[in-house]
Design a protein around this motif. Structure first.
Motif, mmCIF file in Angstrom:
data_model
loop_
_atom_site.group_PDB
_atom_site.id
_atom_site.type_symbol
_atom_site.label_atom_id
_atom_site.label_comp_id
_atom_site.label_asym_id
_atom_site.label_seq_id
_atom_site.Cartn_x
_atom_site.Cartn_y
_atom_site.Cartn_z
ATOM 1 N N GLN A 2 21.309 31.478 -11.055
ATOM 2 C CA GLN A 2 21.306 32.826 -10.197
ATOM 3 C C GLN A 2 22.435 32.713 -9.074
ATOM 4 N N ILE A 3 23.482 33.832 -9.217
ATOM 5 C CA ILE A 3 24.411 33.851 -8.368
ATOM 6 C C ILE A 3 24.307 35.067 -7.054
ATOM 7 N N LEU A 4 24.685 34.655 -5.906
ATOM 8 C CA LEU A 4 24.641 35.893 -4.794
ATOM 9 C C LEU A 4 25.989 36.288 -4.419
ATOM 10 N N VAL A 5 26.627 37.274 -4.552
ATOM 11 C CA VAL A 5 27.724 37.660 -4.008
ATOM 12 C C VAL A 5 27.626 38.703 -2.680
ATOM 13 N N ILE A 6 28.060 38.223 -1.723
ATOM 14 C CA ILE A 6 28.214 38.720 -0.414
ATOM 15 C C ILE A 6 29.118 39.765 -0.310
ATOM 16 N N GLY A 7 28.715 41.243 0.047
ATOM 17 C CA GLY A 7 29.587 42.286 0.215
ATOM 18 C C GLY A 7 29.388 43.683 -0.345
ATOM 19 N N SER A 8 30.195 44.585 -0.274
ATOM 20 C CA SER A 8 29.855 45.861 -0.808
ATOM 21 C C SER A 8 31.160 46.498 -1.379
ATOM 22 N N GLY A 9 32.239 45.882 -1.356
ATOM 23 C CA GLY A 9 33.518 46.708 -1.711
ATOM 24 C C GLY A 9 34.093 46.470 -3.240
ATOM 25 N N ILE A 69 28.919 33.438 -2.911
ATOM 26 C CA ILE A 69 30.330 33.640 -2.945
ATOM 27 C C ILE A 69 30.474 34.711 -1.956
ATOM 28 N N ILE A 70 31.098 34.376 -0.841
ATOM 29 C CA ILE A 70 31.136 35.465 0.193
ATOM 30 C C ILE A 70 32.404 36.142 0.186
ATOM 31 N N GLY A 71 32.446 37.490 0.023
ATOM 32 C CA GLY A 71 33.653 38.286 -0.317
ATOM 33 C C GLY A 71 34.085 38.855 0.944
ATOM 34 N N PRO A 72 33.996 39.426 1.982
ATOM 35 C CA PRO A 72 34.535 39.819 2.983
ATOM 36 C C PRO A 72 34.825 38.985 4.137
ATOM 37 N N GLU A 73 35.729 39.283 5.160
ATOM 38 C CA GLU A 73 36.062 38.288 6.307
ATOM 39 C C GLU A 73 35.003 38.163 7.230
ATOM 40 N N GLN A 74 34.396 39.289 7.586
ATOM 41 C CA GLN A 74 33.578 39.108 8.619
ATOM 42 C C GLN A 74 32.587 38.093 8.782
ATOM 43 N N LEU A 281 61.372 32.564 2.354
ATOM 44 C CA LEU A 281 60.186 33.302 2.430
ATOM 45 C C LEU A 281 59.698 32.845 3.950
ATOM 46 N N LYS A 282 58.717 33.920 4.533
ATOM 47 C CA LYS A 282 58.089 33.869 5.666
ATOM 48 C C LYS A 282 56.716 34.199 5.507
ATOM 49 N N VAL A 283 55.689 33.699 6.377
ATOM 50 C CA VAL A 283 54.316 34.081 6.186
ATOM 51 C C VAL A 283 54.139 35.201 7.058
ATOM 52 N N LEU A 284 53.574 36.303 6.623
ATOM 53 C CA LEU A 284 53.152 37.555 7.460
ATOM 54 C C LEU A 284 51.955 37.131 8.034
ATOM 55 N N GLU A 285 51.051 36.798 7.244
ATOM 56 C CA GLU A 285 49.518 36.608 7.720
ATOM 57 C C GLU A 285 49.057 35.642 6.475
ATOM 58 N N PHE A 286 47.673 35.291 6.989
ATOM 59 C CA PHE A 286 46.891 34.430 5.944
ATOM 60 C C PHE A 286 45.178 35.329 6.044
ATOM 61 N N ASN A 287 44.946 35.441 4.770
ATOM 62 C CA ASN A 287 43.474 36.045 4.744
ATOM 63 C C ASN A 287 42.637 34.753 4.414
ATOM 64 N N CYS A 288 41.340 34.873 4.723
ATOM 65 C CA CYS A 288 40.641 33.594 4.466
ATOM 66 C C CYS A 288 39.690 34.025 3.263
ATOM 67 N N ARG A 289 39.845 34.963 2.456
ATOM 68 C CA ARG A 289 38.978 35.236 1.251
ATOM 69 C C ARG A 289 40.014 36.099 0.263
ATOM 70 N N PHE A 290 39.549 36.475 -0.718
ATOM 71 C CA PHE A 290 40.172 37.107 -1.923
ATOM 72 C C PHE A 290 40.765 38.399 -1.096
ATOM 73 N N GLY A 291 41.930 38.739 -1.543
ATOM 74 C CA GLY A 291 42.519 40.177 -1.361
ATOM 75 C C GLY A 291 41.655 41.103 -2.021
ATOM 76 N N ASP A 292 42.101 42.491 -1.267
ATOM 77 C CA ASP A 292 41.405 43.718 -2.067
ATOM 78 C C ASP A 292 42.266 44.809 -1.797
ATOM 79 N N PRO A 293 43.117 45.282 -2.623
ATOM 80 C CA PRO A 293 42.843 45.407 -4.183
ATOM 81 C C PRO A 293 43.585 44.191 -5.018
ATOM 82 N N GLU A 294 43.773 43.077 -4.385
ATOM 83 C CA GLU A 294 44.360 42.113 -5.591
ATOM 84 C C GLU A 294 43.479 41.590 -6.462
ATOM 85 N N THR A 295 42.144 41.275 -5.910
ATOM 86 C CA THR A 295 41.091 40.952 -6.761
ATOM 87 C C THR A 295 41.063 41.561 -7.952
#
Length: 422
Positions: A2-9, A69-74, A281-295
């Motif tokens: 059994q798996i748990l995904v955290i988030g609502s998007g 699996i934790i989805g959102p950044e918060q 290339l230059k880095v604009l930002e890092f996100n610590c999770r999968f992108g949305d809507p790229e996922t």
């Protein structure tokens, strides 16, 4: 299992949908989930807030959850991974310390400079006066960013000093981004083409995911206010083999090494937002999770097991893991509520397609299920996603799916993918 995904998007709908395809998985729980996850086979919504550590821990113990699996950044920035792993629960996501790459733009920019990662020139300020004075010393256009988490909307491009002063007033005085705007980063405006590089990382091991490119601006032709993303497609032609190697060598490897040296090795999805021009290339930002809507378009192309990939990362076995992608293109178009990314209405009843072809998938984002009806509950409501033999075919099918969905005030961009097709 059994798996748990955290988030609502939409990202969490896609993560849960892909996890449920695994034969070893008996059920995927999502907290709190949305109407889309509620309507899927093998997926069950749980009425627990995504930031309620204790309630999530108790649920994991009660249901013998084998992977979170934790989805959102918060929750990541709040330290949920540290908490759950400390209770012996397998959790896929970075530590609170590593998640500061997204939680604070000042932290990430200082990190880039310290470890030689290419990025734009910048300065950071925690008061209006100092930031206002700095505006007299720079060239325009410039970019002003809220330091903290602002749901992808805390970036303002200013073409002149007057616009920059207005942005500072909005952030510091009007508190447009709340606590996220208690500090700002003012940085050099970069020209080029944006792209997303997302990888699964475990300490010094990395598996790049399929390349992608998103459209952040609300308007056609990538103009207007920044949003969380109005659509995305995969693969991204701008990231060829040479650029891919350069990203790994100049961005990902020094980032992983830097985090290890700081005592906070990375585990999870790591997303680099990049500006690419003339092969540099230059880095604009890092996100610590999968992108949305790229996922959504990326996971539509994934043929191997997402669950096995996450467990391999947790167990430090990525070097022996092989990932498999469909030899297809994918395109995802966000259907949003009128007024997004600013003020918008909710609780609009949605008419959904009764069926559609297997190479299409409608991912829910801002929806809820009440008395058997699907209602809108957010600014970005759906991501209509489709596969094709080339990007044009994927785009055409995605818009076919868009046209099967309706609710009062629905709108979408009509040009998602244009940069990849031209």
């Amino acid at each position: 299992m059994q798996i748990l995904v955290i988030g609502s998007g939409g990202r969490e709908h896609a993560l849960a949908w892909k996890s449920a395809q695994d034969e070893s998985v008996s059920n995927v729980f999502v907290c709190p989930g949305n109407a889309g996850t509620a309507l899927e086979d093998k997926i069950t919504n749980v009425s627990i807030d995504a930031n309620d550590f204790l309630a999530i821990e108790n649920f994991c113990v009660r249901e013998s959850i084998k992977l979170v699996i934790i989805g959102p950044e918060q929750p990541l920035v709040m330290g949920m991974t540290d908490y759950l792993q400390g209770k012996g629960i397998n959790t896929f996501g970075p530590s609170q310390a590593a998640a500061q790459l997204e939680g604070s733009k000042t932290f990430s920019k200082d990190f880039f400079i310290k470890y030689g990662i290419p990025t734009a020139a910048y300065a950071s300020f925690d008061d209006f006066g100092s930031a206002r004075h700095y505006l007299d010393t720079i060239e325009y256009p410039t970019v002003i960013k809220a330091d903290g988490l602002a749901a992808g909307k805390g970036v303002i491009i200013c073409s002149n000093k007057e616009e920059a002063i207005a942005a500072l007033n909005s952030i510091f005085k009007d508190q447009a981004f709340g606590e996220a705007g208690s500090r700002v980063v003012i940085e050099e405006f970069l020209e080029g083409e944006e792209a997303s590089f997302i990888a699964v990382v475990s300490k010094d091991k990395i598996i790049p995911l399929a390349t992608s490119q998103d459209h952040k601006a609300v308007g056609e032709g990538d103009i207007g206010l920044n949003t969380g993303g109005m659509g995305a497609y995969s693969p991204a032609p701008i990231i060829d083999e040479d650029i891919n190697r350069k990203i790994i060598k100049e961005v990902m490897e020094p980032t992983m090494a830097g985090l290890i040296s700081e005592g906070s090795p990375y585990l999870g999805f790591l997303y680099a937002g990049l500006m690419i021009k003339d092969g540099e290339l230059k880095v604009l930002e890092f996100n610590c999770r999968f992108g949305d809507p790229e996922t959504q378009p990326i996971l539509l192309r994934l043929e191997s097991s997402l669950v096995d990939l996450c467990l391999a990362a947790i167990n430090n076995e990525l070097d022996s893991y092989s990932i498999k992608w469909a030899d297809k293109h994918s395109c995802g178009v966000v259907i949003a509520s009128e007024g997004y990314p600013e003020n918008y209405a909710t609780d609009k009843e949605v008419t959904l397609p009764e069926q559609y072809s297997d190479d299409m998938k409608l991912f829910h984002a801002g929806t809820k299920l009440e008395d058997g009806k699907v209602l809108t509950s957010g600014g970005r409501v759906f991501c209509a996603t489709a596969l094709g033999d080339d990007l044009k075919e994927a785009q055409t099918k995605a818009y076919e799916l868009v046209n099967m969905v309706s609710f009062d005030g629905a709108f979408n961009r009509t040009d998602i993918g244009f940069k990849g097709i031209k």
